[in-house]
Design a protein around this motif. Structure first.
Motif, short mmCIF file in Angstrom:
data_model
loop_
_atom_site.label_atom_id
_atom_site.label_comp_id
_atom_site.label_asym_id
_atom_site.label_seq_id
_atom_site.Cartn_x
_atom_site.Cartn_y
_atom_site.Cartn_z
N TRP A 141 -27.03 77.21 59.36
CA TRP A 141 -26.37 78.29 60.10
C TRP A 141 -26.01 79.46 59.19
O TRP A 141 -26.30 80.61 59.48
CB TRP A 141 -25.12 77.73 60.76
N GLY A 142 -25.38 79.17 58.05
CA GLY A 142 -24.89 80.26 57.23
C GLY A 142 -25.84 80.72 56.15
O GLY A 142 -25.78 81.85 55.70
N GLY A 143 -26.75 79.86 55.70
CA GLY A 143 -27.66 80.23 54.65
C GLY A 143 -26.98 80.19 53.28
O GLY A 143 -25.82 79.82 53.14
N GLY A 144 -27.73 80.58 52.25
CA GLY A 144 -27.21 80.55 50.89
C GLY A 144 -26.43 81.80 50.55
O GLY A 144 -26.17 82.65 51.40
N PRO A 145 -26.03 81.93 49.28
CA PRO A 145 -25.27 83.11 48.85
C PRO A 145 -26.05 84.40 49.07
O PRO A 145 -27.27 84.44 48.93
CB PRO A 145 -25.04 82.85 47.35
N THR A 146 -25.35 85.45 49.42
CA THR A 146 -25.98 86.75 49.67
C THR A 146 -26.08 87.55 48.37
O THR A 146 -25.39 87.25 47.38
CB THR A 146 -25.19 87.56 50.70
N VAL A 147 -26.91 88.57 48.38
CA VAL A 147 -27.05 89.44 47.22
C VAL A 147 -25.74 90.17 46.94
O VAL A 147 -25.33 90.34 45.78
CB VAL A 147 -28.20 90.45 47.45
N VAL A 148 -25.06 90.58 48.00
CA VAL A 148 -23.81 91.33 47.84
C VAL A 148 -22.77 90.49 47.11
O VAL A 148 -22.11 90.97 46.17
CB VAL A 148 -23.29 91.77 49.21
N GLU A 149 -22.59 89.22 47.51
CA GLU A 149 -21.57 88.41 46.85
C GLU A 149 -21.98 88.04 45.43
O GLU A 149 -21.12 87.89 44.55
CB GLU A 149 -21.28 87.16 47.67
N ARG A 150 -23.28 87.90 45.16
CA ARG A 150 -23.72 87.63 43.79
C ARG A 150 -23.42 88.81 42.88
O ARG A 150 -22.94 88.64 41.75
CB ARG A 150 -25.21 87.33 43.77
N VAL A 151 -23.71 90.03 43.36
CA VAL A 151 -23.43 91.23 42.57
C VAL A 151 -21.93 91.38 42.34
O VAL A 151 -21.47 91.67 41.23
CB VAL A 151 -24.01 92.47 43.27
N ALA A 152 -21.14 91.16 43.41
CA ALA A 152 -19.68 91.29 43.27
C ALA A 152 -19.13 90.26 42.29
O ALA A 152 -18.20 90.55 41.52
CB ALA A 152 -19.02 91.12 44.64
N GLY A 153 -19.71 89.06 42.28
CA GLY A 153 -19.22 88.02 41.37
C GLY A 153 -19.58 88.29 39.93
O GLY A 153 -18.76 88.10 39.02
N LYS A 154 -20.81 88.74 39.68
CA LYS A 154 -21.26 88.94 38.31
C LYS A 154 -20.76 90.24 37.70
O LYS A 154 -20.43 90.31 36.52
CB LYS A 154 -22.79 88.90 38.26
N VAL A 155 -20.71 91.29 38.50
CA VAL A 155 -20.33 92.61 37.97
C VAL A 155 -18.81 92.80 37.97
O VAL A 155 -18.23 93.28 36.99
CB VAL A 155 -21.01 93.73 38.78
N PHE A 156 -18.15 92.41 39.08
CA PHE A 156 -16.72 92.68 39.21
C PHE A 156 -15.87 91.41 39.11
O PHE A 156 -14.64 91.49 39.08
CB PHE A 156 -16.43 93.36 40.55
N GLY A 157 -16.51 90.24 39.06
CA GLY A 157 -15.76 89.00 38.99
C GLY A 157 -14.98 88.68 40.25
O GLY A 157 -13.93 88.02 40.18
N VAL A 158 -15.44 89.16 41.40
CA VAL A 158 -14.74 88.97 42.66
C VAL A 158 -15.49 87.93 43.50
O VAL A 158 -16.70 88.05 43.69
CB VAL A 158 -14.63 90.31 43.45
N ASP A 159 -14.76 86.95 43.99
CA ASP A 159 -15.33 85.95 44.88
C ASP A 159 -15.18 86.45 46.32
O ASP A 159 -14.17 86.18 46.98
CB ASP A 159 -14.63 84.61 44.69
N LEU A 160 -16.16 87.20 46.79
CA LEU A 160 -16.05 87.83 48.10
C LEU A 160 -15.84 86.85 49.24
O LEU A 160 -15.02 87.11 50.13
CB LEU A 160 -17.30 88.69 48.37
N PRO A 161 -16.57 85.72 49.30
CA PRO A 161 -16.32 84.78 50.42
C PRO A 161 -14.87 84.32 50.48
O PRO A 161 -14.29 84.24 51.57
CB PRO A 161 -17.28 83.63 50.12
#
Length: 373
Positions: free
Chosen positions: A343-363
Protein backbone atom coordinates in the motif's frame (compact mmCIF):
# COMPACT_ATOMS: atom_id res chain seq x y z
CA UNK A 1 -6.32 -7.89 -17.41
CA UNK A 2 -8.54 -8.13 -14.33
CA UNK A 3 -6.28 -10.81 -12.89
CA UNK A 4 -3.06 -9.01 -13.86
CA UNK A 5 -1.07 -8.12 -10.76
CA UNK A 6 0.75 -4.80 -10.64
CA UNK A 7 2.01 -5.16 -7.09
CA UNK A 8 -0.09 -2.40 -5.49
CA UNK A 9 -3.64 -1.12 -5.40
CA UNK A 10 -3.24 1.83 -7.76
CA UNK A 11 -1.57 -0.32 -10.41
CA UNK A 12 -4.23 -3.04 -10.24
CA UNK A 13 -6.98 -0.41 -10.29
CA UNK A 14 -5.44 1.07 -13.43
CA UNK A 15 -5.41 -2.35 -15.12
CA UNK A 16 -9.07 -2.76 -14.21
CA UNK A 17 -9.89 0.66 -15.65
CA UNK A 18 -8.17 -0.28 -18.88
CA UNK A 19 -10.28 -3.43 -19.04
CA UNK A 20 -13.43 -1.34 -18.68
CA UNK A 21 -12.26 0.94 -21.47
CA UNK A 22 -11.56 -2.04 -23.72
CA UNK A 23 -15.08 -3.33 -23.12
CA UNK A 24 -16.57 0.01 -24.13
CA UNK A 25 -14.27 0.24 -27.15
CA UNK A 26 -15.37 -3.25 -28.23
CA UNK A 27 -19.03 -2.23 -28.11
CA UNK A 28 -18.21 0.99 -29.91
CA UNK A 29 -16.50 -0.71 -32.86
CA UNK A 30 -18.70 -3.79 -33.14
CA UNK A 31 -22.16 -2.44 -32.28
CA UNK A 32 -22.35 1.34 -32.58
CA UNK A 33 -20.13 2.37 -35.48
CA UNK A 34 -18.77 1.15 -38.77
CA UNK A 35 -15.24 2.55 -38.47
CA UNK A 36 -14.10 1.48 -41.94
CA UNK A 37 -16.84 3.66 -43.42
CA UNK A 38 -17.41 6.35 -40.79
CA UNK A 39 -13.81 7.13 -39.78
CA UNK A 40 -11.16 8.80 -41.92
CA UNK A 41 -7.63 9.80 -41.03
CA UNK A 42 -6.31 13.05 -42.44
CA UNK A 43 -3.66 11.12 -44.41
CA UNK A 44 -6.09 8.61 -45.96
CA UNK A 45 -6.32 8.62 -49.75
CA UNK A 46 -8.99 5.94 -50.09
CA UNK A 47 -11.63 4.54 -47.69
CA UNK A 48 -10.23 2.03 -45.22
CA UNK A 49 -12.48 -0.79 -46.44
CA UNK A 50 -10.62 -0.70 -49.76
CA UNK A 51 -7.26 -1.40 -48.10
CA UNK A 52 -5.70 -4.88 -47.86
CA UNK A 53 -6.37 -6.79 -44.64
CA UNK A 54 -3.06 -6.06 -42.90
CA UNK A 55 -3.29 -2.36 -43.71
CA UNK A 56 -6.84 -2.28 -42.34
CA UNK A 57 -5.61 -4.06 -39.20
CA UNK A 58 -2.93 -1.46 -38.44
CA UNK A 59 -5.30 1.34 -39.51
CA UNK A 60 -7.74 0.32 -36.76
CA UNK A 61 -4.97 0.02 -34.15
CA UNK A 62 -3.84 3.55 -35.01
CA UNK A 63 -7.26 5.11 -34.22
CA UNK A 64 -6.90 7.80 -31.56
CA UNK A 65 -9.37 7.59 -28.63
CA UNK A 66 -9.83 11.36 -28.78
CA UNK A 67 -9.86 11.53 -32.58
CA UNK A 68 -6.82 13.73 -33.16
CA UNK A 69 -6.16 13.66 -36.89
CA UNK A 70 -9.42 11.79 -37.50
CA UNK A 71 -12.80 12.79 -38.89
CA UNK A 72 -14.55 12.30 -35.53
CA UNK A 73 -12.35 14.72 -33.60
CA UNK A 74 -13.98 17.11 -31.16
CA UNK A 75 -15.38 20.37 -32.52
CA UNK A 76 -13.42 22.16 -29.77
CA UNK A 77 -9.97 20.53 -29.84
CA UNK A 78 -7.44 21.24 -27.10
CA UNK A 79 -4.74 23.57 -28.45
CA UNK A 80 -1.07 22.69 -28.00
CA UNK A 81 0.76 25.74 -26.69
CA UNK A 82 4.28 24.82 -27.84
CA UNK A 83 4.59 24.86 -31.62
CA UNK A 84 8.29 24.13 -32.10
CA UNK A 85 9.67 20.66 -31.42
CA UNK A 86 12.37 21.82 -29.02
CA UNK A 87 9.95 23.89 -26.93
CA UNK A 88 7.48 21.02 -26.85
CA UNK A 89 10.09 18.43 -25.80
CA UNK A 90 11.44 20.70 -23.04
CA UNK A 91 7.94 21.40 -21.75
CA UNK A 92 7.01 17.70 -21.65
CA UNK A 93 10.25 16.72 -19.87
CA UNK A 94 9.66 19.50 -17.36
CA UNK A 95 6.08 18.30 -16.90
CA UNK A 96 7.26 14.71 -16.37
CA UNK A 97 9.69 15.84 -13.65
CA UNK A 98 7.00 17.95 -11.97
CA UNK A 99 4.50 15.08 -11.91
CA UNK A 100 7.15 12.69 -10.59
CA UNK A 101 7.95 15.02 -7.69
CA UNK A 102 4.26 15.61 -6.97
CA UNK A 103 3.62 11.88 -6.92
CA UNK A 104 6.61 11.37 -4.63
CA UNK A 105 5.42 14.04 -2.18
CA UNK A 106 1.86 12.73 -2.08
CA UNK A 107 3.10 9.18 -1.54
CA UNK A 108 4.95 10.41 1.53
CA UNK A 109 1.84 12.32 2.62
CA UNK A 110 -0.46 9.29 2.35
CA UNK A 111 2.02 7.08 4.23
CA UNK A 112 2.28 9.54 7.11
CA UNK A 113 -1.41 10.42 7.32
CA UNK A 114 -3.26 7.86 9.50
CA UNK A 115 -6.44 8.37 7.44
CA UNK A 116 -4.90 6.32 4.63
CA UNK A 117 -3.92 3.43 6.89
CA UNK A 118 -7.08 3.19 8.99
CA UNK A 119 -10.80 3.08 8.35
CA UNK A 120 -11.22 6.78 9.14
CA UNK A 121 -12.85 8.95 6.49
CA UNK A 122 -10.78 11.40 4.47
CA UNK A 123 -13.25 14.04 5.69
CA UNK A 124 -12.59 13.31 9.39
CA UNK A 125 -9.73 15.82 9.78
CA UNK A 126 -11.56 19.02 8.95
CA UNK A 127 -12.28 20.70 5.65
CA UNK A 128 -8.72 21.87 4.85
CA UNK A 129 -7.21 18.42 5.32
CA UNK A 130 -10.21 16.91 3.54
CA UNK A 131 -9.20 18.95 0.49
CA UNK A 132 -5.53 17.98 0.85
CA UNK A 133 -6.49 14.32 1.19
CA UNK A 134 -8.58 14.43 -1.98
CA UNK A 135 -5.80 16.21 -3.89
CA UNK A 136 -3.20 13.71 -2.65
CA UNK A 137 -5.33 10.77 -3.73
CA UNK A 138 -6.06 12.38 -7.09
CA UNK A 139 -2.33 12.88 -7.76
CA UNK A 140 -1.68 9.25 -6.79
CA UNK A 141 -4.18 8.20 -9.47
CA UNK A 142 -3.35 10.52 -12.34
CA UNK A 143 0.33 11.29 -11.60
CA UNK A 144 1.75 8.11 -13.17
CA UNK A 145 -0.51 8.60 -16.21
CA UNK A 146 0.67 12.19 -16.67
CA UNK A 147 4.29 11.17 -16.15
CA UNK A 148 4.14 8.37 -18.72
CA UNK A 149 2.18 10.45 -21.23
CA UNK A 150 4.70 13.31 -21.00
CA UNK A 151 7.70 11.02 -21.57
CA UNK A 152 6.07 9.19 -24.48
CA UNK A 153 5.06 12.50 -26.09
CA UNK A 154 8.59 13.88 -25.75
CA UNK A 155 10.06 10.69 -27.25
CA UNK A 156 7.58 10.58 -30.15
CA UNK A 157 8.21 14.20 -31.11
CA UNK A 158 11.99 13.97 -30.59
CA UNK A 159 12.22 10.94 -32.89
CA UNK A 160 9.99 12.56 -35.55
CA UNK A 161 7.31 9.89 -35.13
CA UNK A 162 4.63 12.54 -34.67
CA UNK A 163 4.00 16.27 -34.50
CA UNK A 164 3.51 18.30 -31.30
CA UNK A 165 -0.08 19.04 -32.37
CA UNK A 166 -0.97 15.35 -31.90
CA UNK A 167 0.01 15.41 -28.20
CA UNK A 168 -2.33 17.79 -26.33
CA UNK A 169 -2.57 17.55 -22.53
CA UNK A 170 -3.91 14.23 -21.31
CA UNK A 171 -6.62 15.76 -19.11
CA UNK A 172 -7.20 19.12 -20.75
CA UNK A 173 -6.55 22.55 -19.20
CA UNK A 174 -7.72 23.31 -15.68
CA UNK A 175 -8.64 26.87 -16.62
CA UNK A 176 -11.59 25.44 -18.55
CA UNK A 177 -13.06 23.75 -15.46
CA UNK A 178 -15.22 26.58 -14.07
CA UNK A 179 -18.44 24.55 -14.26
CA UNK A 180 -19.07 20.92 -13.36
CA UNK A 181 -20.03 20.15 -16.93
CA UNK A 182 -16.84 21.71 -18.30
CA UNK A 183 -14.73 20.05 -15.59
CA UNK A 184 -15.79 16.62 -16.81
CA UNK A 185 -16.20 17.27 -20.53
CA UNK A 186 -13.13 19.41 -21.18
CA UNK A 187 -10.72 18.43 -18.41
CA UNK A 188 -11.09 15.15 -16.52
CA UNK A 189 -13.06 13.09 -19.05
CA UNK A 190 -11.33 14.63 -22.05
CA UNK A 191 -9.66 11.38 -23.05
CA UNK A 192 -12.95 9.45 -22.71
CA UNK A 193 -15.35 12.07 -24.04
CA UNK A 194 -16.07 10.51 -27.42
CA UNK A 195 -16.13 6.99 -26.03
CA UNK A 196 -18.71 7.84 -23.35
CA UNK A 197 -20.97 10.19 -25.31
CA UNK A 198 -21.30 7.92 -28.34
CA UNK A 199 -23.61 5.65 -26.30
CA UNK A 200 -26.16 8.41 -25.80
CA UNK A 201 -29.11 9.39 -28.03
CA UNK A 202 -28.89 11.35 -31.27
CA UNK A 203 -25.48 10.05 -32.31
CA UNK A 204 -24.14 11.99 -35.29
CA UNK A 205 -23.13 9.65 -38.12
CA UNK A 206 -20.21 11.07 -40.07
CA UNK A 207 -19.70 10.07 -43.69
CA UNK A 208 -16.26 11.51 -44.43
CA UNK A 209 -16.12 10.12 -47.98
CA UNK A 210 -19.44 11.56 -49.16
CA UNK A 211 -19.29 14.04 -51.99
CA UNK A 212 -21.70 16.34 -50.20
CA UNK A 213 -20.03 19.06 -48.11
CA UNK A 214 -19.84 18.30 -44.40
CA UNK A 215 -21.95 20.37 -42.06
CA UNK A 216 -21.48 21.15 -38.43
CA UNK A 217 -23.17 18.77 -36.04
CA UNK A 218 -26.60 20.22 -35.18
CA UNK A 219 -27.13 21.31 -31.59
CA UNK A 220 -29.21 18.87 -29.58
CA UNK A 221 -32.32 19.86 -27.61
CA UNK A 222 -31.69 20.24 -23.89
CA UNK A 223 -33.46 16.99 -22.95
CA UNK A 224 -31.40 14.88 -25.36
CA UNK A 225 -28.17 16.57 -24.33
CA UNK A 226 -28.88 15.95 -20.64
CA UNK A 227 -29.90 12.34 -21.28
CA UNK A 228 -26.64 11.74 -23.14
CA UNK A 229 -24.73 13.34 -20.27
CA UNK A 230 -26.46 11.04 -17.76
CA UNK A 231 -25.62 8.05 -19.92
CA UNK A 232 -21.97 9.14 -20.05
CA UNK A 233 -21.74 9.25 -16.25
CA UNK A 234 -23.48 5.87 -15.91
CA UNK A 235 -20.95 4.37 -18.32
CA UNK A 236 -18.09 6.01 -16.42
CA UNK A 237 -19.48 4.50 -13.20
CA UNK A 238 -19.60 1.08 -14.85
CA UNK A 239 -16.05 1.50 -16.13
CA UNK A 240 -14.81 2.22 -12.62
CA UNK A 241 -16.87 -0.67 -11.24
CA UNK A 242 -14.81 -2.93 -13.51
CA UNK A 243 -11.71 -1.38 -11.92
CA UNK A 244 -13.17 -2.18 -8.49
CA UNK A 245 -13.52 -5.77 -9.68
CA UNK A 246 -9.73 -5.98 -9.98
CA UNK A 247 -9.49 -5.06 -6.28
CA UNK A 248 -12.26 -7.54 -5.48
CA UNK A 249 -10.27 -10.37 -7.08
CA UNK A 250 -7.35 -9.48 -4.84
CA UNK A 251 -9.60 -9.61 -1.75
CA UNK A 252 -10.96 -13.00 -2.78
CA UNK A 253 -7.38 -14.26 -3.00
CA UNK A 254 -6.54 -13.29 0.58
CA UNK A 255 -5.30 -16.28 2.65
CA UNK A 256 -7.72 -17.83 5.12
CA UNK A 257 -7.51 -16.61 8.72
CA UNK A 258 -5.74 -18.92 11.16
CA UNK A 259 -8.04 -21.67 12.38
CA UNK A 260 -10.46 -21.41 9.46
CA UNK A 261 -11.13 -24.83 7.94
CA UNK A 262 -13.59 -23.94 5.20
CA UNK A 263 -13.41 -20.95 2.81
CA UNK A 264 -17.22 -20.90 2.77
CA UNK A 265 -17.19 -19.56 6.32
CA UNK A 266 -14.99 -16.58 5.44
CA UNK A 267 -16.80 -13.31 4.75
CA UNK A 268 -15.11 -11.26 2.03
CA UNK A 269 -16.18 -7.60 1.79
CA UNK A 270 -17.95 -6.70 -1.45
CA UNK A 271 -16.24 -3.65 -2.94
CA UNK A 272 -17.48 -3.64 -6.55
CA UNK A 273 -18.98 -0.21 -7.18
CA UNK A 274 -17.40 1.63 -4.24
CA UNK A 275 -15.61 4.08 -6.54
CA UNK A 276 -18.61 4.64 -8.83
CA UNK A 277 -20.85 6.74 -6.59
CA UNK A 278 -19.08 10.02 -7.37
CA UNK A 279 -20.01 9.70 -11.04
CA UNK A 280 -23.68 9.06 -10.27
CA UNK A 281 -23.87 12.33 -8.30
CA UNK A 282 -22.61 14.50 -11.17
CA UNK A 283 -25.79 14.79 -13.32
CA UNK A 284 -27.54 16.39 -10.34
CA UNK A 285 -24.79 18.99 -10.02
CA UNK A 286 -24.92 19.73 -13.75
CA UNK A 287 -28.70 20.13 -13.53
CA UNK A 288 -28.46 22.58 -10.62
CA UNK A 289 -25.71 24.69 -12.16
CA UNK A 290 -27.51 24.70 -15.51
CA UNK A 291 -30.58 26.21 -13.87
CA UNK A 292 -28.43 28.85 -12.15
CA UNK A 293 -26.61 29.70 -15.39
CA UNK A 294 -29.89 30.10 -17.29
CA UNK A 295 -31.21 32.34 -14.51
CA UNK A 296 -28.05 34.41 -14.72
CA UNK A 297 -28.43 34.79 -18.48
CA UNK A 298 -32.05 35.89 -17.98
CA UNK A 299 -30.87 38.54 -15.50
CA UNK A 300 -28.20 39.76 -17.91
CA UNK A 301 -25.13 38.38 -16.11
CA UNK A 302 -22.16 38.06 -18.48
CA UNK A 303 -19.36 35.49 -18.26
CA UNK A 304 -16.23 37.15 -16.94
CA UNK A 305 -13.40 36.81 -14.43
CA UNK A 306 -15.73 37.19 -11.46
CA UNK A 307 -18.22 34.58 -12.61
CA UNK A 308 -15.37 32.16 -13.43
CA UNK A 309 -13.90 32.56 -9.94
CA UNK A 310 -17.31 31.77 -8.47
CA UNK A 311 -17.50 28.81 -10.85
CA UNK A 312 -14.13 27.42 -9.76
CA UNK A 313 -15.18 27.68 -6.11
CA UNK A 314 -18.48 25.94 -6.88
CA UNK A 315 -16.79 23.09 -8.73
CA UNK A 316 -14.28 22.55 -5.94
CA UNK A 317 -16.94 22.66 -3.20
CA UNK A 318 -19.11 20.19 -5.12
CA UNK A 319 -16.27 17.76 -5.80
CA UNK A 320 -14.91 18.00 -2.25
CA UNK A 321 -18.21 16.63 -0.95
CA UNK A 322 -19.29 14.20 -3.68
CA UNK A 323 -15.87 12.51 -3.98
CA UNK A 324 -15.61 11.53 -0.31
CA UNK A 325 -17.78 8.40 -0.40
CA UNK A 326 -15.97 6.97 -3.43
CA UNK A 327 -12.54 7.80 -2.06
CA UNK A 328 -13.33 6.28 1.33
CA UNK A 329 -14.70 3.12 -0.23
CA UNK A 330 -11.77 2.63 -2.56
CA UNK A 331 -9.22 3.47 0.14
CA UNK A 332 -10.72 0.98 2.57
CA UNK A 333 -10.95 -1.69 -0.13
CA UNK A 334 -7.26 -1.32 -0.92
CA UNK A 335 -6.38 -1.56 2.78
CA UNK A 336 -8.15 -4.92 2.91
CA UNK A 337 -6.65 -6.22 -0.32
CA UNK A 338 -3.01 -5.20 0.13
CA UNK A 339 -0.38 -5.31 2.83
CA UNK A 340 1.14 -2.17 4.31
CA UNK A 341 4.26 -2.55 2.16
CA UNK A 342 2.22 -2.90 -1.02
CA UNK A 343 0.00 0.00 0.00
CA UNK A 344 2.60 2.56 1.01
CA UNK A 345 5.65 1.51 -0.97
CA UNK A 346 9.26 2.18 -0.04
CA UNK A 347 10.98 5.42 0.99
CA UNK A 348 10.41 8.39 -1.31
CA UNK A 349 13.09 10.51 -2.94
CA UNK A 350 11.94 13.54 -0.96
CA UNK A 351 12.42 11.87 2.44
CA UNK A 352 15.80 10.43 1.40
CA UNK A 353 17.05 13.88 0.37
CA UNK A 354 15.67 15.45 3.56
CA UNK A 355 17.35 12.78 5.67
CA UNK A 356 20.77 12.92 4.02
CA UNK A 357 21.03 16.66 3.38
CA UNK A 358 19.15 18.15 6.35
CA UNK A 359 19.09 15.22 8.78
CA UNK A 360 15.29 15.43 9.04
CA UNK A 361 13.13 12.33 9.37
CA UNK A 362 10.16 13.57 7.37
CA UNK A 363 7.84 10.57 7.99
CA UNK A 364 8.25 10.96 11.76
CA UNK A 365 7.74 14.72 11.62
CA UNK A 366 4.60 14.38 9.52
CA UNK A 367 3.23 11.57 11.68
CA UNK A 368 3.70 13.67 14.83
CA UNK A 369 1.98 16.61 13.15
CA UNK A 370 -1.01 14.49 12.03
CA UNK A 371 -1.26 13.06 15.57
CA UNK A 372 -1.61 16.57 16.94
CA UNK A 373 -4.32 17.60 14.46
Amino acid sequence: MLITRGGNGHSDYYHGSRTGMYLLETMRYLLLTRPLEEFRHESDKVPAYQLPFMQRFFWVIYISPRGFGWSFKDDRPIPVRHRTRVAFIVSRLRMALAWYLLFDVTRLYTRANPVFSTGASVASQGYVLRCLNIIAWWIQVCGPLQFGHSLIAAFAVATNLSEPSTWPPLFGYWKDAYTIRRFWARTWHQILRYLLTIFGPHRYNCRPWDDTPTTRKPKDPWARSYLRLCMAFVLSALLHAVADLAIQFRIWEQPLPAGTLSPDKVHHPFVIGVSSTVFLFQPLGVLVEGAVIEMGKYLGVKTGTGTKIIGYAWVWAWMSFTAVSSLDGLKNAMQIAYSTAQWGGGPTVVERVAGKVFGVDLPSVLSMWFASV
